[in-house]
Design an enzyme around this catalytic site. Structure first.
Site, PDB file in Angstrom:
ATOM      1  N   ARG A 130       0.814  -1.200   0.000  1.00  0.00           N
ATOM      2  CA  ARG A 130       0.000   0.000   0.000  1.00  0.00           C
ATOM      3  C   ARG A 130       0.857   1.262   0.000  1.00  0.00           C
ATOM      4  NH1 ARG A 130      -4.602  -0.404   2.219  1.00  0.00           N
ATOM      5  NH2 ARG A 130      -3.947  -1.178   4.241  1.00  0.00           N
ATOM      6  N   TYR A 131       1.950   1.232   0.741  1.00  0.00           N
ATOM      7  CA  TYR A 131       2.812   2.413   0.848  1.00  0.00           C
ATOM      8  C   TYR A 131       3.970   2.274  -0.138  1.00  0.00           C
ATOM      9  CZ  TYR A 131       0.347   2.980   5.303  1.00  0.00           C
ATOM     10  OH  TYR A 131      -0.607   3.120   6.269  1.00  0.00           O
ATOM     11  N   ARG A 134       7.385   0.189   1.420  1.00  0.00           N
ATOM     12  CA  ARG A 134       7.343  -0.926   2.364  1.00  0.00           C
ATOM     13  C   ARG A 134       6.122  -1.803   2.126  1.00  0.00           C
ATOM     14  NH1 ARG A 134       5.705   3.796   4.205  1.00  0.00           N
ATOM     15  NH2 ARG A 134       4.267   4.068   5.913  1.00  0.00           N
ATOM     16  N   CYS A 143      -2.318 -17.805  14.983  1.00  0.00           N
ATOM     17  CA  CYS A 143      -1.787 -17.029  16.102  1.00  0.00           C
ATOM     18  C   CYS A 143      -1.779 -17.914  17.343  1.00  0.00           C
ATOM     19  CB  CYS A 143      -2.668 -15.817  16.390  1.00  0.00           C
ATOM     20  SG  CYS A 143      -2.854 -14.735  14.970  1.00  0.00           S
ATOM     21  N   CYS A 147      -7.657 -12.638  19.001  1.00  0.00           N
ATOM     22  CA  CYS A 147      -8.232 -11.409  19.535  1.00  0.00           C
ATOM     23  C   CYS A 147      -9.577 -11.200  18.863  1.00  0.00           C
ATOM     24  CB  CYS A 147      -7.321 -10.227  19.223  1.00  0.00           C
ATOM     25  SG  CYS A 147      -5.588 -10.558  19.625  1.00  0.00           S
ATOM     26  N   CYS A 150      -9.822  -8.708  15.923  1.00  0.00           N
ATOM     27  CA  CYS A 150      -8.736  -8.782  14.934  1.00  0.00           C
ATOM     28  C   CYS A 150      -9.150  -8.202  13.585  1.00  0.00           C
ATOM     29  CB  CYS A 150      -8.282 -10.223  14.739  1.00  0.00           C
ATOM     30  SG  CYS A 150      -6.990 -10.354  13.478  1.00  0.00           S
ATOM     31  N   ARG A 152      -7.844  -8.749  10.866  1.00  0.00           N
ATOM     32  CA  ARG A 152      -7.700  -9.776   9.826  1.00  0.00           C
ATOM     33  C   ARG A 152      -8.505 -11.025  10.155  1.00  0.00           C
ATOM     34  NH1 ARG A 152      -2.054  -8.379   9.800  1.00  0.00           N
ATOM     35  NH2 ARG A 152      -2.436  -6.350   8.889  1.00  0.00           N
ATOM     36  N   ASP A 311     -10.485  -0.914  14.151  1.00  0.00           N
ATOM     37  CA  ASP A 311     -10.993  -0.952  12.778  1.00  0.00           C
ATOM     38  C   ASP A 311     -12.464  -1.363  12.762  1.00  0.00           C
ATOM     39  OD1 ASP A 311      -8.610  -0.180  11.517  1.00  0.00           O
ATOM     40  OD2 ASP A 311      -7.816  -2.222  11.650  1.00  0.00           O
ATOM     41  N   ASP A 348      -6.750   3.688  10.806  1.00  0.00           N
ATOM     42  CA  ASP A 348      -6.457   3.090   9.512  1.00  0.00           C
ATOM     43  C   ASP A 348      -7.690   3.396   8.656  1.00  0.00           C
ATOM     44  OD1 ASP A 348      -5.026   1.615   7.592  1.00  0.00           O
ATOM     45  OD2 ASP A 348      -4.282   0.269   9.163  1.00  0.00           O
ATOM     46  N   LYS A 355      -2.724   4.375   7.408  1.00  0.00           N
ATOM     47  CA  LYS A 355      -2.779   4.918   8.765  1.00  0.00           C
ATOM     48  C   LYS A 355      -2.700   6.441   8.734  1.00  0.00           C
ATOM     49  CE  LYS A 355      -0.324   0.875  10.496  1.00  0.00           C
ATOM     50  NZ  LYS A 355      -0.039   0.261   9.167  1.00  0.00           N
TER      51      LYS A 355
HETATM   52  C1  LIG Z   1       0.766  -0.724   9.007  1.00  0.00           C
HETATM   53  C2  LIG Z   1       1.189  -1.085   7.689  1.00  0.00           C
HETATM   54  C3  LIG Z   1       2.510  -0.921   7.281  1.00  0.00           C
HETATM   55  C4  LIG Z   1       3.569  -0.338   8.185  1.00  0.00           C
HETATM   56  O1  LIG Z   1       3.277   1.002   8.461  1.00  0.00           O
HETATM   57  P1  LIG Z   1       4.257   1.892   9.358  1.00  0.00           P
HETATM   58  O2  LIG Z   1       3.513   3.164   9.578  1.00  0.00           O
HETATM   59  O3  LIG Z   1       5.514   2.067   8.582  1.00  0.00           O
HETATM   60  O4  LIG Z   1       4.499   1.129  10.628  1.00  0.00           O
HETATM   61  C5  LIG Z   1       2.848  -1.282   5.994  1.00  0.00           C
HETATM   62  N1  LIG Z   1       1.920  -1.775   5.146  1.00  0.00           N
HETATM   63  C6  LIG Z   1       0.639  -1.934   5.502  1.00  0.00           C
HETATM   64  C7  LIG Z   1      -0.330  -2.456   4.511  1.00  0.00           C
HETATM   65  C8  LIG Z   1       0.224  -1.607   6.787  1.00  0.00           C
HETATM   66  O5  LIG Z   1      -1.057  -1.775   7.144  1.00  0.00           O
HETATM   67  S1  SF4 Z   2      -4.738  -9.110  16.376  1.00  0.00           S
HETATM   68 FE1  SF4 Z   2      -5.255 -10.783  14.943  1.00  0.00          FE
HETATM   69  S2  SF4 Z   2      -3.307 -11.303  13.970  1.00  0.00           S
HETATM   70 FE2  SF4 Z   2      -2.794 -10.165  15.843  1.00  0.00          FE
HETATM   71  S3  SF4 Z   2      -2.543 -11.740  17.441  1.00  0.00           S
HETATM   72 FE3  SF4 Z   2      -4.647 -11.042  17.546  1.00  0.00          FE
HETATM   73  S4  SF4 Z   2      -5.770 -12.519  16.274  1.00  0.00           S
HETATM   74 FE4  SF4 Z   2      -3.604 -12.697  15.716  1.00  0.00          FE
END
Ligand SMILES: *Cc1c(COP(=O)(O)O)cnc(C)c1O
Ligand code: SF4
Length: 405
Positions: A130-131, A134, A143, A147, A150, A152, A311, A348, A355
């Protein structure tokens, strides 16, 4: 602005400031060599209604939540973490994070299965780009514990309909080809669930890509299963430096003596540590709890990195706290305590904007002549703007910020 947040914190607001062991708790008969073995912790996770009810008095809402969880996000809690749950208190801040609740079945129109729009930003399966510089590398869907909030949960745990199909060869090829990527964040799921060998092999492959300057791992394992942090694992992590770890902790009770010692081992092996917290209703949506958490983190050599607004994940309404509360907490920390202790509060952006920092408004006015702002005590100051022929009038977002508190 809430005047109360400007008062210094009285010492009695130091919520659970002491490091307390989790063991033996509900498992008085387990030999220490088993308890301290992460494979035992993983194998003996509490994953069923009967398992929960052996130790806890559940509410009808929790019982219904457990039944629901089988189709969405699995229930799993390590014995280490389970010991932090109060037997009879449905409002226990640890319980709210990992014990399912019937509220998970209530889905509103604004909630999403993929609130951060990750699936639409995957150039290859398992890699979110996305960025510009990175990527987020989803290396597993498992995991140590799950959580309930979560972000995801659509893919994590294996209980839901969607599956994560990370293609490691394609992902490595993508990273090799894209020389603009300098930072890879391993996440999931939780990368520290991998065996030492598997993790070492993956990190070795990434380290062989010359333009990758920086590796990091996002993991809740040090909190859920500190037994996983062994000298062998630490030596592997040390070998692949610079490698940073972001842990995920939300409440000061989670920082037990076992967790403190695991974090010390990581830090002693040269792994810089950050923490990501999620603002959660009834868990950490209060200044005394958050200030105790961040102070304990500093004592563990962990820098509070982000505080996330929860989220818009489906079925999370009962766990979401107002954005106003997050701003109030940051306002109550900034200036009142060590600057290192203050995380960046972020949302986010729903749908995939990334973010975005959300800050208390300190700037009242800013033009070519001056900037007018306040300090943590609410006192107003003025700073003459440095004359700059090229200075453009400030864009509107900054002006709006002045009215945000
Ligand atoms: C959070 C995140 C990152 C890392 O973001 P930083 O602000 O550099 O910590 C990179 N890619 C994705 C898709 C993210 O959600
Ligand atoms: S937030 Fe989601 S990915 Fe992170 S430890 Fe909890 S369940 Fe696992």
């Amino acid at each position: 602005m809430d005047r109360q947040t400007l008062e210094p914190h009285p010492p009695e607001s130091r919520v659970e400031a002491d490091f307390v062991p989790s063991a033996p708790g509900y498992w008085p008969d387990v030999a220490p060599e088993l308890w301290n073995d992460w494979k035992w912790q993983f194998k003996n996770r509490v994953t069923t209604l009967e398992g929960l009810e052996q130790h806890l008095n559940l509410t009808p809402q929790e019982r219904a939540g457990v039944i629901l969880s089988g189709h969405k996000l699995a229930l799993a809690v390590t014995p280490h973490y389970f010991n932090l749950i109060e037997r009879d208190n449905p409002d226990c801040p640890i319980r709210r994070q990992v014990i399912p609740h019937v509220g998970e079945g209530t889905v509103s129109a604004s909630e999403m299965a993929d609130p951060c729009g990750e699936d639409s930003h995957m150039p290859v399966p398992g890699l979110v780009h996305r960025y510009p510089d990175r990527v987020l590398f989803l290396v597993t869907d498992r995991c140590a514990a799950y959580c309930r909030y979560c972000t995801r949960s659509r893919v994590v745990s294996g209980a839901g309909e969607q599956e994560l199909h990370t293609d490691f060869d394609q992902a490595i090829a993508y990273l090799e080809k894209h020389t603009e990527i300098r930072d890879v964040l391993l996440s999931g799921g939780d990368p520290l669930i991998f065996s030492d060998d598997k993790l070492d092999a993956l990190l070795t492959k990434l380290r062989a890509i010359p333009h990758l300057e920086f590796l990091r791992i996002g993991s809740r394992v040090p909190i859920f299963m500190p037994q996983r942090i062994t000298p062998e694992l630490c030596r592997i992590l040390q070998k692949h430096q610079p490698l940073w770890i972001s842990i995920h902790t939300n409440h000061p009770r989670e920082l037990t003596t076992e967790v403190r010692d695991a974090l010390a081992m990581l830090a002693n092996h040269g792994v810089p540590l950050g923490n990501q917290s999620v603002l959660l209703a009834g868990v950490n949506d209060s200044l005394p709890v958050m200030s105790s958490l961040v102070h304990k983190l500093l004592r563990c050599r962990v820098r509070p990195y982000y505080l996330y607004q929860c989220d818009l994940i489906q079925g999370s309404a009962h766990l979401r706290a107002p954005v106003r509360k997050g701003i109030e907490i940051i306002e109550g920390l900034r200036g009142h305590t060590t600057g290192y202790a203050v995380p960046q509060y972020v949302i986010d952006a729903p749908g995939g904007g990334g973010k975005v920092p959300i800050n208390p408004g300190y700037v009242f006015f800013h033009d070519a002549e001056k900037v007018v702002f306040r300090n943590f005590e609410g006192k107003v100051f003025e700073y003459p703007e440095v004359p700059d022929a090229g200075l453009q009038p400030k864009p509107s977002p900054l002006r709006e910020e002045a009215f945000s508190c």
